[in-house]
Design a protein around this motif. Structure first.
Motif, short mmCIF file in Angstrom:
data_model
loop_
_atom_site.label_atom_id
_atom_site.label_comp_id
_atom_site.label_asym_id
_atom_site.label_seq_id
_atom_site.Cartn_x
_atom_site.Cartn_y
_atom_site.Cartn_z
N GLN A 184 18.51 -2.27 78.60
CA GLN A 184 18.28 -1.21 79.58
C GLN A 184 16.81 -0.77 79.58
OE1 GLN A 184 21.73 1.28 79.94
NE2 GLN A 184 20.44 3.10 80.11
N GLU A 185 16.20 -0.75 78.39
CA GLU A 185 14.78 -0.39 78.31
C GLU A 185 13.91 -1.38 79.09
OE1 GLU A 185 14.20 -0.45 74.07
OE2 GLU A 185 14.24 1.74 73.94
N LEU A 186 14.26 -2.67 78.99
CA LEU A 186 13.43 -3.66 79.70
C LEU A 186 13.42 -3.36 81.19
CD1 LEU A 186 14.34 -7.05 77.94
CD2 LEU A 186 12.37 -5.56 77.53
N GLU A 187 14.57 -2.96 81.71
CA GLU A 187 14.66 -2.71 83.16
C GLU A 187 14.11 -1.32 83.53
OE1 GLU A 187 18.65 -2.67 84.61
OE2 GLU A 187 18.06 -1.98 86.62
N LEU A 188 14.59 -0.29 82.81
CA LEU A 188 14.33 1.08 83.28
C LEU A 188 13.05 1.69 82.72
CD1 LEU A 188 17.96 2.55 83.19
CD2 LEU A 188 16.69 1.63 85.14
N VAL A 189 12.59 1.21 81.56
CA VAL A 189 11.33 1.72 80.99
C VAL A 189 10.20 0.75 81.30
CG1 VAL A 189 10.13 2.38 78.88
CG2 VAL A 189 12.54 3.00 79.17
N PHE A 190 10.30 -0.48 80.79
CA PHE A 190 9.20 -1.43 81.00
C PHE A 190 9.13 -1.90 82.46
CE2 PHE A 190 9.90 -1.48 76.47
CZ PHE A 190 8.61 -1.36 76.00
N GLY A 191 10.25 -1.90 83.15
CA GLY A 191 10.25 -2.33 84.54
C GLY A 191 9.71 -1.28 85.50
N ARG A 192 9.47 -0.03 84.99
CA ARG A 192 9.08 1.04 85.91
C ARG A 192 7.84 1.81 85.47
NH1 ARG A 192 13.39 5.03 87.66
NH2 ARG A 192 13.96 5.24 85.47
N SER A 193 7.30 1.52 84.28
CA SER A 193 6.14 2.27 83.78
C SER A 193 4.86 1.48 84.06
CB SER A 193 6.28 2.49 82.27
OG SER A 193 7.44 3.24 81.97
N TRP A 194 3.74 2.18 83.95
CA TRP A 194 2.44 1.50 83.98
C TRP A 194 2.19 0.90 82.60
CZ3 TRP A 194 -0.61 0.47 88.07
CH2 TRP A 194 -0.44 1.22 89.24
N VAL A 228 -6.12 -14.12 81.47
CA VAL A 228 -5.43 -13.98 80.19
C VAL A 228 -3.94 -13.94 80.48
CG1 VAL A 228 -7.27 -12.79 78.95
CG2 VAL A 228 -5.61 -11.44 80.24
N GLN A 229 -3.18 -14.42 79.55
CA GLN A 229 -1.73 -14.28 79.63
C GLN A 229 -1.32 -13.08 78.78
OE1 GLN A 229 2.33 -16.93 79.23
NE2 GLN A 229 0.45 -17.77 78.38
N THR A 230 -0.44 -12.26 79.31
CA THR A 230 0.10 -11.16 78.50
C THR A 230 1.56 -10.97 78.87
OG1 THR A 230 -0.26 -8.89 77.76
CG2 THR A 230 -0.64 -9.32 80.10
N TYR A 231 2.12 -9.84 78.47
CA TYR A 231 3.53 -9.56 78.75
C TYR A 231 3.67 -8.15 79.31
CZ TYR A 231 4.79 -13.70 76.14
OH TYR A 231 4.91 -15.00 75.72
N MET A 232 4.61 -8.01 80.22
CA MET A 232 5.06 -6.68 80.65
C MET A 232 6.50 -6.59 80.15
SD MET A 232 3.36 -6.64 84.46
CE MET A 232 3.80 -4.95 84.88
#
Ligand code: FES
Length: 446
Positions: free
Chosen positions: A29-39, A55-59
């Motif tokens: 749920q964090e991946l969707e609702l926190v990381f999917g919606r924050s800067w 550069v390659q990184t991750y969101m």
């Protein structure tokens, strides 16, 4: 349907249920609702000096490519080929005109548009519409004083609004020098078996651990008992902690800029800072220069220290693991020997083998191991330090602050986490924040 989180954290009373650090469903749920919606932090401009640099990184767990465009702007897109999902680019960084997937050879331009498909005439009868099969673009990328952040959310507030009062504390570092900062020495990457929130929250809110956790490392680094007493037991040193919009910052107050710090390199850096303090005072003001810069997190997972000069992202890797990506930052205009001194100081303290870094990692992995127990995961943690003693806009520092030894920022971090995890929209969160601020008590001290 979202897992209810309202009973798991209670920032108003300072309660945290440790299931939030160990539960797989909560993590998804964090991946969707926190990381999917924050800067989220993407890159610093010094990592992408020229057109075509990437550069390659991750969101969250999503791999993204961050690319300097031909017009000088920076864009980002999901590093996933639209054919069968291979990484479009497998290099960590480099310079390119196009990106070609190594599986079947689909090629993309610097913006992620699909520009070539092998055997397009025979295999696809020239019927594929390449304009529909580009990489997924990160729809919003913001540049702030050389730092690039991105969000998948069309609805999130503008980045500066998202920062709110945290801009004052971020500027204490990124606005300190006339010509800004740069990252030097590449990216250090390592894995810690702990939940990402331990690291983010500590950098936002916890100066309290230092006198216990780092005491022996300090003794090993500095052969001077008088210094240990001064640093290890800072109970008499004034300092403040800020918390707002989920972000956090805290610092002890210094009396002078560039004072001797025996944990730090050769001393070239401290001497150079002292000699150039007027530039810092002009840019951020004397009070801010002396009182702000210690430990910091921009919600959810971008953190830095003022000294040693480390910035890092805590990339989540499941509920029980993070990948740390860390950089040493230096004033761009500093002489090379000063930059080298900063790198040395950061490497010996906050790097994969750094003395203080390993203390932190040991704490976090130990907590995560304890959380393997069923009872341990259904306990309640205390986040009540300084509860009810918050003040607003005092000592010249904007926003809600408290004593340096408090957990105001931690409570704010979990408040924002719970807002997002409850599925509230950003506009609903803004309304709630306004209500909270209206009911908060302001008790100015001066
Ligand atoms: Fe990329 Fe097939 S998966 S070309």
């Amino acid at each position: 349907m979202a897992t209810p989180v309202s009973g798991l954290v209670d920032p108003d009373r300072g309660y945290v249920n440790p299931a939030i650090y160990a539960d797989q469903a909560i993590y998804e749920q964090e991946l969707e609702l926190v990381f999917g919606r924050s800067w989220l932090f993407l890159a610093h401009g010094s990592q992408l000096p020229n057109r075509g640099d990437f550069v390659q990184t991750y969101m969250g767990e999503d791999p993204v490519l961050v690319v300097r465009q031909r017009d000088g702007s920076v864009k980002a897109f999901l590093n996933q080929c639209r054919h069968r999902g291979m990484r479009i680019c497998r290099s960590d960084e480099g310079t390119s005109k196009t990106f070609t997937c190594t599986y079947h050879g689909w090629a993309y331009d610097l913006e992620g548009n699909l520009i070539n498909v092998p055997l397009e005439d025979r295999a696809y009868r020239n019927e594929i519409d390449k304009s529909k099969w580009g990489a997924l673009k990160v729809p919003r990328v913001a540049e702030y004083k050389g730092f690039y952040f991105g969000t998948w959310s069309e609805e999130a507030p503008e980045f500066e609004e998202y920062l709110g009062d945290m801009a004052y504390y971020f500027d204490a570092v990124v606005g300190r020098w006339d010509n800004g900062l740069e990252f030097v020495g590449g990216t250090s990457k390592w894995v810690i078996d702990c939940n990402w929130k331990f690291a983010s929250e500590q950098f936002a809110s916890d100066i309290y651990h230092a006198q216990s956790s780092h005491a022996s490392a300090l003794m090993a680094l500095v052969d001077n008992p008088a210094y240990w007493a001064g640093i290890s037991y800072q109970s008499q040193t004034p300092g403040r902690q800020f918390g707002g919009n989920g972000h956090g910052a805290g610092s002890f107050w210094s009396e002078a800029l560039g004072g001797p710090d025996p944990t730090y390199g050769t001393g070239d850096y401290a001497a150079w800072v002292a000699a150039n303090k007027d530039e810092v005072f002009r840019n951020v003001g004397e009070d801010r220069a002396l009182r702000v810069a210690g430990h910091n997190t921009i919600f959810p997972n971008f953190s830095w220290l003022g000294s040693p000069a480390t910035m890092r992202v805590w990339h989540p890797r499941g509920p029980g693991q993070i990948e740390v990506w860390a950089w040493t930052y230096v004033p761009k205009d500093a002489p090379e020997e000063v930059k080298a001194d900063i790198r040395l100081g950061t490497q010996r303290t906050f790097s994969p083998a750094g003395s203080f870094e390993t203390d932190d990692g040991e704490n976090w992995t130990e907590i995560q191991q304890v959380l393997r127990g069923w009872k341990a995961r259904h306990n309640t943690f205390n986040a009540q330090m300084g509860l009810g003693h918050e003040e607003r806009d005092v000592h010249g520092q904007p926003g809600e602050t408290n004593d340096a030894f408090s957990e105001t920022a931690a409570r704010g971090f979990y408040r924002r986490w719970a807002d997002l995890m409850s599925g509230l929209s950003w506009s609903e969160i803004a309304e709630l924040d306004a209500e909270r601020q209206a009911t908060a008590t302001a008790v100015p001290q001066e």
